[in-house]
Design a protein around this motif. Structure first.
Motif, PDB file in Angstrom:
ATOM      1  N   ARG A 106       0.842  -1.210   0.000  1.00  0.00           N
ATOM      2  CA  ARG A 106       0.000   0.000   0.000  1.00  0.00           C
ATOM      3  C   ARG A 106       0.873   1.255   0.000  1.00  0.00           C
ATOM      4  NH1 ARG A 106      -3.574   2.287  -2.347  1.00  0.00           N
ATOM      5  NH2 ARG A 106      -4.768   3.820  -1.209  1.00  0.00           N
ATOM      6  N   LEU A 107       1.992   1.231   0.734  1.00  0.00           N
ATOM      7  CA  LEU A 107       2.919   2.369   0.736  1.00  0.00           C
ATOM      8  C   LEU A 107       3.455   2.629  -0.668  1.00  0.00           C
ATOM      9  CD1 LEU A 107       5.052   1.646   3.946  1.00  0.00           C
ATOM     10  CD2 LEU A 107       3.156   3.272   3.711  1.00  0.00           C
ATOM     11  N   GLU A 108       3.771   1.566  -1.384  1.00  0.00           N
ATOM     12  CA  GLU A 108       4.276   1.720  -2.752  1.00  0.00           C
ATOM     13  C   GLU A 108       3.233   2.361  -3.654  1.00  0.00           C
ATOM     14  OE1 GLU A 108       7.418  -2.009  -2.608  1.00  0.00           O
ATOM     15  OE2 GLU A 108       5.333  -2.375  -3.198  1.00  0.00           O
ATOM     16  N   ASP A 109       1.985   1.952  -3.494  1.00  0.00           N
ATOM     17  CA  ASP A 109       0.913   2.552  -4.282  1.00  0.00           C
ATOM     18  C   ASP A 109       0.711   4.022  -3.914  1.00  0.00           C
ATOM     19  OD1 ASP A 109       0.436   0.176  -5.635  1.00  0.00           O
ATOM     20  OD2 ASP A 109      -1.016  -0.503  -4.144  1.00  0.00           O
ATOM     21  N   LEU A 110       0.756   4.317  -2.613  1.00  0.00           N
ATOM     22  CA  LEU A 110       0.597   5.705  -2.166  1.00  0.00           C
ATOM     23  C   LEU A 110       1.765   6.568  -2.644  1.00  0.00           C
ATOM     24  CD1 LEU A 110      -0.805   5.089   1.422  1.00  0.00           C
ATOM     25  CD2 LEU A 110      -2.030   6.139  -0.507  1.00  0.00           C
ATOM     26  N   TYR A 111       2.959   6.005  -2.685  1.00  0.00           N
ATOM     27  CA  TYR A 111       4.120   6.736  -3.195  1.00  0.00           C
ATOM     28  C   TYR A 111       3.901   7.115  -4.660  1.00  0.00           C
ATOM     29  CZ  TYR A 111       8.863   7.523  -4.927  1.00  0.00           C
ATOM     30  OH  TYR A 111       9.972   8.046  -5.546  1.00  0.00           O
ATOM     31  N   SER A 112       3.398   6.171  -5.437  1.00  0.00           N
ATOM     32  CA  SER A 112       3.118   6.433  -6.846  1.00  0.00           C
ATOM     33  C   SER A 112       2.063   7.535  -6.989  1.00  0.00           C
ATOM     34  CB  SER A 112       2.652   5.137  -7.510  1.00  0.00           C
ATOM     35  OG  SER A 112       2.308   5.357  -8.844  1.00  0.00           O
ATOM     36  N   THR A 113       1.027   7.459  -6.171  1.00  0.00           N
ATOM     37  CA  THR A 113      -0.021   8.481  -6.200  1.00  0.00           C
ATOM     38  C   THR A 113       0.536   9.831  -5.767  1.00  0.00           C
ATOM     39  OG1 THR A 113      -1.713   6.825  -5.758  1.00  0.00           O
ATOM     40  CG2 THR A 113      -2.295   9.105  -5.279  1.00  0.00           C
ATOM     41  N   ARG A 114       1.358   9.830  -4.719  1.00  0.00           N
ATOM     42  CA  ARG A 114       1.981  11.067  -4.237  1.00  0.00           C
ATOM     43  C   ARG A 114       2.805  11.714  -5.355  1.00  0.00           C
ATOM     44  NH1 ARG A 114       6.827  13.297  -4.743  1.00  0.00           N
ATOM     45  NH2 ARG A 114       7.308  14.764  -3.101  1.00  0.00           N
ATOM     46  N   ASN A 115       3.547  10.901  -6.080  1.00  0.00           N
ATOM     47  CA  ASN A 115       4.358  11.453  -7.167  1.00  0.00           C
ATOM     48  C   ASN A 115       3.500  12.060  -8.262  1.00  0.00           C
ATOM     49  OD1 ASN A 115       6.760  10.923  -5.961  1.00  0.00           O
ATOM     50  ND2 ASN A 115       7.220   9.110  -7.173  1.00  0.00           N
ATOM     51  N   LEU A 116       2.411  11.389  -8.583  1.00  0.00           N
ATOM     52  CA  LEU A 116       1.497  11.957  -9.574  1.00  0.00           C
ATOM     53  C   LEU A 116       0.954  13.291  -9.071  1.00  0.00           C
ATOM     54  CD1 LEU A 116      -0.046  11.758 -12.246  1.00  0.00           C
ATOM     55  CD2 LEU A 116      -1.847  10.554 -10.993  1.00  0.00           C
ATOM     56  N   PHE A 117       0.517  13.332  -7.827  1.00  0.00           N
ATOM     57  CA  PHE A 117      -0.031  14.573  -7.263  1.00  0.00           C
ATOM     58  C   PHE A 117       1.011  15.695  -7.290  1.00  0.00           C
ATOM     59  CE2 PHE A 117      -3.788  13.227  -4.378  1.00  0.00           C
ATOM     60  CZ  PHE A 117      -4.296  12.435  -5.375  1.00  0.00           C
ATOM     61  N   ALA A 118       2.234  15.372  -6.932  1.00  0.00           N
ATOM     62  CA  ALA A 118       3.270  16.396  -6.816  1.00  0.00           C
ATOM     63  C   ALA A 118       3.802  16.870  -8.163  1.00  0.00           C
ATOM     64  CB  ALA A 118       4.429  15.864  -5.970  1.00  0.00           C
ATOM     65  N   HIS A 119       3.837  15.999  -9.144  1.00  0.00           N
ATOM     66  CA  HIS A 119       4.512  16.329 -10.398  1.00  0.00           C
ATOM     67  C   HIS A 119       3.591  16.534 -11.587  1.00  0.00           C
ATOM     68  CE1 HIS A 119       8.288  15.700  -8.398  1.00  0.00           C
ATOM     69  NE2 HIS A 119       7.887  14.509  -8.002  1.00  0.00           N
ATOM     70  N   ALA A 120       2.319  16.252 -11.425  1.00  0.00           N
ATOM     71  CA  ALA A 120       1.373  16.426 -12.537  1.00  0.00           C
ATOM     72  C   ALA A 120       1.043  17.902 -12.732  1.00  0.00           C
ATOM     73  CB  ALA A 120       0.087  15.648 -12.252  1.00  0.00           C
ATOM     74  N   ILE A 121       0.538  18.205 -13.901  1.00  0.00           N
ATOM     75  CA  ILE A 121      -0.039  19.515 -14.177  1.00  0.00           C
ATOM     76  C   ILE A 121      -1.532  19.366 -13.901  1.00  0.00           C
ATOM     77  CG2 ILE A 121      -0.429  21.309 -15.892  1.00  0.00           C
ATOM     78  CD1 ILE A 121       2.538  20.847 -15.295  1.00  0.00           C
ATOM     79  N   TRP A 122      -2.018  20.061 -12.883  1.00  0.00           N
ATOM     80  CA  TRP A 122      -3.427  19.971 -12.491  1.00  0.00           C
ATOM     81  C   TRP A 122      -4.235  21.031 -13.211  1.00  0.00           C
ATOM     82  CZ3 TRP A 122      -5.781  16.426  -9.291  1.00  0.00           C
ATOM     83  CH2 TRP A 122      -4.920  15.544  -8.618  1.00  0.00           C
ATOM     84  N   GLY A 123      -5.439  20.679 -13.589  1.00  0.00           N
ATOM     85  CA  GLY A 123      -6.313  21.644 -14.234  1.00  0.00           C
ATOM     86  C   GLY A 123      -7.711  21.079 -14.384  1.00  0.00           C
ATOM     87  N   THR A 124      -8.491  21.767 -15.199  1.00  0.00           N
ATOM     88  CA  THR A 124      -9.877  21.368 -15.447  1.00  0.00           C
ATOM     89  C   THR A 124     -10.057  21.136 -16.937  1.00  0.00           C
ATOM     90  OG1 THR A 124     -10.589  22.705 -13.572  1.00  0.00           O
ATOM     91  CG2 THR A 124     -12.293  22.030 -15.124  1.00  0.00           C
ATOM     92  N   ASN A 125     -10.652  20.008 -17.260  1.00  0.00           N
ATOM     93  CA  ASN A 125     -10.919  19.647 -18.640  1.00  0.00           C
ATOM     94  C   ASN A 125     -12.243  20.295 -19.044  1.00  0.00           C
ATOM     95  OD1 ASN A 125     -10.311  18.341 -21.006  1.00  0.00           O
ATOM     96  ND2 ASN A 125     -10.989  16.342 -20.324  1.00  0.00           N
ATOM     97  N   ARG A 126     -12.252  21.038 -20.129  1.00  0.00           N
ATOM     98  CA  ARG A 126     -13.478  21.652 -20.626  1.00  0.00           C
ATOM     99  C   ARG A 126     -13.866  21.007 -21.938  1.00  0.00           C
ATOM    100  NH1 ARG A 126     -14.995  23.741 -16.058  1.00  0.00           N
ATOM    101  NH2 ARG A 126     -13.684  25.384 -15.277  1.00  0.00           N
TER     102      ARG A 126
END
Length: 183
Positions: A106-126
């Motif tokens: 579960r830690l490995e999965d959360l690490y992967s999710t954390r990396n996505l959260f930290a390094h992704a470009i967040w926005g809204t799809n229109r």
């Protein structure tokens, strides 16, 4: 020593819906304030979780804070999790190892999710209004060409579940550390 059992992996649904970004849609680099708060809360909660990983490693090695920092201070979270896994496989009886390896998975999965959260470009799809995390690093679905930007769509409730999962993992690690080294 017995070989450790395979670990369960999170399903894609637990990590958000992944799909190529539709080139016909517009992407705005703006997310609602409640998403900003939950993304920030996830990053904040991850910091506590990572500290709990370090303390579990230190407990397995019977190290105090000063010496523990020497071992884990320069490691990224992925290496800390790997170190925790290897130490547990080496030092724990098989009966205890099963539960700990599930937690480490579960830690490995959360690490992967954390990396996505930290390094992704967040926005809204229109025009859909879906909040999306864009990633060039995330693996593309098998039925997509390699030249697509991957979009991970999250509902606000999913972000809350991820934060809660991080909190539960932190608590489980603290309990584990106390079991290993009850000081």
């Amino acid at each position: 020593m017995a070989k450790s059992p395979p670990r369960p992996r999170a399903t894609r649904a637990q990590r958000g819906s992944i799909a190529p970004l539709d080139p016909n849609n517009t992407f705005e680099k703006v997310v609602p304030p409640e998403y900003e708060m939950m993304i920030g809360r996830a990053m904040h909660t991850w910091s506590s979780l990572e500290q709990a990983i370090e303390e579990a490693v230190w407990a397995l090695l019977s190290l105090d804070i000063a010496n523990g920092r020497i071992v884990t201070g320069r490691l990224d979270a992925n290496h800390k999790i790997s170190l925790l896994r290897r130490l547990c496989e080496k030092r724990l009886p098989l009966k205890e190892l099963q539960n700990v390896l599930t937690l480490i998975g579960r830690l490995e999965d959360l690490y992967s999710t954390r990396n996505l959260f930290a390094h992704a470009i967040w926005g809204t799809n229109r025009p859909s209004g879906q909040v999306v995390a864009l990633s060039l690093k995330e693996k593309v679905p098998n039925d997509s060409s390699e030249d697509v930007v991957v979009a991970a769509y999250y509902e606000i409730s999913q972000l809350g579940e991820i934060v809660l999962s991080m909190m539960k993992a932190t608590n489980a690690l603290v309990s584990f550390r106390k079991m290993v080294s009850p000081r």
